[in-house]
Write a protein that holds these residues in place. Structure first.
Motif, short mmCIF file in Angstrom:
data_model
loop_
_atom_site.label_atom_id
_atom_site.label_comp_id
_atom_site.label_asym_id
_atom_site.label_seq_id
_atom_site.Cartn_x
_atom_site.Cartn_y
_atom_site.Cartn_z
N UNK A 214 0.85 -1.20 0.00
CA UNK A 214 0.00 0.00 0.00
C UNK A 214 0.88 1.24 0.00
N UNK A 215 1.22 1.76 -1.18
CA UNK A 215 2.04 2.97 -1.22
C UNK A 215 1.22 4.20 -0.85
N UNK A 216 1.89 5.21 -0.30
CA UNK A 216 1.19 6.46 0.03
C UNK A 216 0.74 7.16 -1.24
N UNK A 217 1.51 6.96 -2.29
CA UNK A 217 1.15 7.51 -3.59
C UNK A 217 1.11 6.35 -4.59
N UNK A 218 -0.05 6.07 -5.09
CA UNK A 218 -0.18 4.95 -6.01
C UNK A 218 -1.26 3.99 -5.55
N UNK A 219 -1.45 2.95 -6.33
CA UNK A 219 -2.53 2.00 -6.07
C UNK A 219 -2.06 0.87 -5.18
N UNK A 220 -2.94 0.45 -4.32
CA UNK A 220 -2.72 -0.72 -3.48
C UNK A 220 -2.76 -1.98 -4.35
N UNK A 221 -1.88 -2.95 -4.03
CA UNK A 221 -1.90 -4.20 -4.78
C UNK A 221 -1.69 -5.38 -3.84
N UNK A 222 -2.16 -6.54 -4.26
CA UNK A 222 -2.00 -7.77 -3.49
C UNK A 222 -1.26 -8.78 -4.34
N UNK A 223 -0.19 -9.34 -3.78
CA UNK A 223 0.62 -10.32 -4.49
C UNK A 223 0.61 -11.65 -3.75
N UNK A 224 0.91 -12.70 -4.50
CA UNK A 224 1.20 -14.02 -3.93
C UNK A 224 2.41 -14.56 -4.67
N UNK A 225 3.26 -15.24 -3.94
CA UNK A 225 4.49 -15.73 -4.57
C UNK A 225 4.78 -17.15 -4.08
N UNK A 226 4.55 -18.13 -4.93
CA UNK A 226 4.80 -19.53 -4.60
C UNK A 226 6.06 -20.06 -5.30
N UNK A 227 6.50 -19.34 -6.32
CA UNK A 227 7.76 -19.67 -6.99
C UNK A 227 8.25 -18.41 -7.70
N UNK A 228 9.55 -18.14 -7.57
CA UNK A 228 10.11 -16.99 -8.25
C UNK A 228 10.76 -17.43 -9.57
N UNK A 229 10.72 -16.57 -10.56
CA UNK A 229 11.28 -16.89 -11.86
C UNK A 229 12.78 -17.19 -11.71
N UNK A 230 13.18 -18.29 -12.30
CA UNK A 230 14.59 -18.67 -12.26
C UNK A 230 14.96 -19.57 -11.10
N UNK A 231 14.10 -19.67 -10.08
CA UNK A 231 14.38 -20.53 -8.94
C UNK A 231 13.98 -21.97 -9.24
N UNK A 232 14.68 -22.90 -8.62
CA UNK A 232 14.23 -24.29 -8.66
C UNK A 232 12.97 -24.43 -7.83
N UNK A 233 12.18 -25.44 -8.17
CA UNK A 233 10.99 -25.68 -7.36
C UNK A 233 9.72 -25.63 -8.18
N UNK A 234 8.63 -25.93 -7.49
CA UNK A 234 7.30 -25.92 -8.10
C UNK A 234 6.38 -25.07 -7.22
N UNK A 235 5.34 -24.52 -7.82
CA UNK A 235 4.41 -23.69 -7.06
C UNK A 235 3.78 -24.45 -5.91
N UNK A 236 3.66 -25.77 -6.04
CA UNK A 236 3.02 -26.55 -4.98
C UNK A 236 3.99 -26.97 -3.89
#
Length: 387
Positions: A307-329
């Motif tokens: 929630x920035x003071x200037x700008x739009x609020x956003x909601x993220x979820x991160x189960x795997x980052x690009x380039x990392x080993x692993x699966x979302x599950x």
């Protein structure tokens, strides 16, 4: 993320597929000390979907319980009764040991496992105090073995994403932090649970405190001083905290509050409606706020709200980052096991929790209990838990 994808991910997270074991590399064979409720999620299920890991043995104080546990989870070797823990530690077919025993036994059995030449994953908190923690990691270094405190959120992409947001200065510098981790323990755990026994290393801050404390240390890349603390003890106890509130100072200037509670109050009219869990952590910054819901078990479900003071609020979820080993599950425990095996095999893990991380966190926990005069120095566990 549509509902079908969520259901499919949760199905695999809680009941992962079995991975064929690699024929081209050596398998890390684990033994488990303690037929605990946490071991299936912490090590047994993650091992199923790791091609370089298998569970070789289980030990419990009661041989019958160990045998029943082994049948349920298809563990080939069983140890129990007087000397059962030591028999597992001495087993030449066991390469690494997962320790899910009461907190007061972590140091003793970690030292014994390391002395027998085994790598160790020890459940958090890794010990009862900082002095024991130093001894344990000194032994691991001396033996050239891997010792890891099992604080699994450190290995999950959700926490790494929060760190990215903090470090990129999108919101500016951190100005304060607040975390609340509470559970309806009276229903979730039986009245004789080890969390409620002083001589077994019980207490709300010992049990729940490492989660928010370690998140804050990670996000600020610093270790705090303890400014003040207040404890509410369990009924009929003067030693075991049911609720702990503490104020910390990170990086000399950042105030933070942590509240942990084993008996959350209800909500609604007259507080009669049950509240099962409260797991929020909020980071106030110069240019806005960053908040995560469910930092203890982000692999099940979490939200990261920016929630920035200037700008739009956003909601993220991160189960795997690009380039990392692993699966979302992958669960956080599965990511943790991946890192542990990488260390054992002298590879570079994607993330790691160092000896210094564990020692510093335990020093803070010591300081909190010292502030409220509930010294966490459990030198002697009850005979019922000693083997």
């Amino acid at each position: 993320m549509n509902l079908l994808n969520v259901i499919n991910r949760l199905r695999k997270t809680t009941n992962p597929p079995t991975e064929a074991k690699s024929a081209g590399s050596s398998i890390v064979h684990f033994g488990i000390l303690g037929a605990s409720r946490i071991a299936p999620d912490a090590i047994i299920k993650p091992a199923r979907c790791h091609e370089e890991v298998c569970i070789k043995a289980i030990a419990a104080r009661d041989l019958g319980r160990a045998a029943k546990y082994a049948r349920k989870w298809s563990i080939p070797k069983v140890y129990g009764g007087q000397g059962g823990y030591q028999d597992l530690v001495n087993d030449p077919e066991v390469d690494a040991v997962y320790i899910g025993l009461p907190n007061s036994l972590h140091c003793e059995w970690t030292i014994k496992a390391l002395s027998a030449g085994k790598h160790v994953i020890c459940d958090k908190p890794v010990a009862n105090n900082a002095n024991d923690t130093r001894r344990m990691f000194a032994m691991a270094a001396e033996k050239n073995l891997v010792l890891l405190e099992a604080w699994q959120p450190r290995f999950h992409p959700a926490l790494h994403r929060m760190k990215d947001i903090v470090d990129c200065s999108e919101l500016g510098s951190i100005t304060s932090m607040h975390a609340h981790f509470g559970i309806w323990g009276n229903v979730m755990f039986p009245g004789d649970d080890i969390r409620y026994h002083y001589d077994l290393g019980g207490g709300a801050f010992m049990d729940l405190g490492p989660y928010p404390l370690n998140v804050m240390c990670y996000l600020t890349s610093s270790n705090p001083t303890v400014e003040c603390a207040r404890a509410i003890c369990r009924p009929k106890s003067t030693q075991v905290d049911r609720r702990m509130e503490t104020r910390l100072i990170f990086a000399d200037t950042i105030p933070a509050t942590i509240i942990v509670d084993h008996a959350l109050e209800g909500w609604g009219p007259f507080r009669l409606l049950p509240r099962w869990v409260k797991i929020t952590l909020k980071v106030e910054c110069e240019g806005g706020t960053l908040e995560i819901w469910n930092y203890p078990l982000p692999s099940l479900w979490h939200t990261i709200t920016v929630t920035p003071k200037r700008g739009r609020r956003r909601v993220e979820r991160c189960y795997k980052r690009q380039g990392d080993r692993g699966e979302e599950w992958w669960s956080a425990y599965r990511y943790q096991l991946e890192a542990f095996v990488d260390k054992v095999k002298r590879r570079s893990p994607m993330a790691w929790r160092s000896a210094e991380d564990s020692i510093n966190a335990m020093q803070v926990i010591d300081a909190v209990y010292t502030k409220v005069r509930l010294i966490n120095d459990f030198q002697n566990a009850t005979d019922a838990y000693r083997m």
